[in-house]
Design an enzyme around this catalytic site. Structure first.
Site, PDB file in Angstrom:
ATOM      1  N   GLY A  89      -0.393  -9.184  14.906  1.00 34.40           N
ATOM      2  CA  GLY A  89      -1.152  -8.503  13.868  1.00 34.40           C
ATOM      3  C   GLY A  89      -0.337  -7.436  13.171  1.00 34.40           C
ATOM      4  O   GLY A  89       0.617  -6.899  13.728  1.00 34.40           O
ATOM      5  N   CYS A  90      -0.733  -7.141  11.930  1.00 30.50           N
ATOM      6  CA  CYS A  90      -0.139  -6.041  11.171  1.00 30.50           C
ATOM      7  C   CYS A  90      -1.301  -5.306  10.500  1.00 30.50           C
ATOM      8  O   CYS A  90      -2.391  -5.264  11.056  1.00 30.50           O
ATOM      9  CB  CYS A  90       0.894  -6.563  10.166  1.00 30.50           C
ATOM     10  SG  CYS A  90       0.216  -7.635   8.880  1.00 30.50           S
ATOM     11  N   GLN A  91      -1.098  -4.752   9.320  1.00 31.68           N
ATOM     12  CA  GLN A  91      -2.187  -4.047   8.655  1.00 31.68           C
ATOM     13  C   GLN A  91      -3.147  -4.999   7.944  1.00 31.68           C
ATOM     14  O   GLN A  91      -4.347  -4.810   7.988  1.00 31.68           O
ATOM     15  CB  GLN A  91      -1.630  -3.022   7.658  1.00 31.68           C
ATOM     16  CG  GLN A  91      -2.691  -2.126   7.041  1.00 31.68           C
ATOM     17  CD  GLN A  91      -3.432  -1.287   8.065  1.00 31.68           C
ATOM     18  OE1 GLN A  91      -2.857  -0.808   9.043  1.00 31.68           O
ATOM     19  NE2 GLN A  91      -4.725  -1.112   7.862  1.00 31.68           N
TER      20      GLN A  91
END
Length: 135
Positions: A89-91
């Site tokens: 995951g990231c933003q």
């Protein structure tokens, strides 16, 4: 409508073989033992992240712009096995998608991209670990 379907099929074929799951499915996978690899910057990660998340930045923000972490694969390999089940995951889901492509190309077998990223995690009211407020 047909054009949209054809466009989506094209995008899926060009996604580098990355499987993207929605945030609810990602939470379930993490709850059942998948590792959560957060590829946001250290600064973003320190503002809040899912419990027990591992952090290896995929990109850095520099005065020259975004730069890919040249040691990303080495750093991930030092904390994860190529056989581990990993949700990345990231933003928002973009950096994590690119990270998944690199991980799959490097021989990681069980990686999934979390669509919507940390923003979707928070928007869904899922638990996050945030730094203690200083008094």
């Amino acid at each position: 409508m047909v054009v949209l379907i054809l466009w989506l099929q094209c995008c899926l074929r060009s996604s580098g073989g990355v499987e993207t799951v929605d945030v609810g499915a990602a939470k379930s996978l993490v709850g059942s033992g998948h590792l959560y690899l957060d590829v946001r910057t250290i600064e973003e990660f320190n503002k809040g992240h899912p419990e027990n998340a591992l952090n290896v930045p995929y990109m850095f923000f520099t005065p020259q712009g975004r730069e890919t972490n040249p040691q990303f694969l080495e750093q991930v390999s030092s904390i994860c096995s190529k056989d581990d089940f990993i949700v990345v995951g990231c933003q928002s889901g973009v950096r994590s998608h690119h990270a998944c492509v690199d991980l799959l190309n490097a021989g990681f077998k069980n990686v999934k991209n979390m669509g919507g990223g940390y923003g979707a995690w928070v928007d869904n009211g899922f638990a996050v670990k945030k730094p203690q407020q200083e008094l």
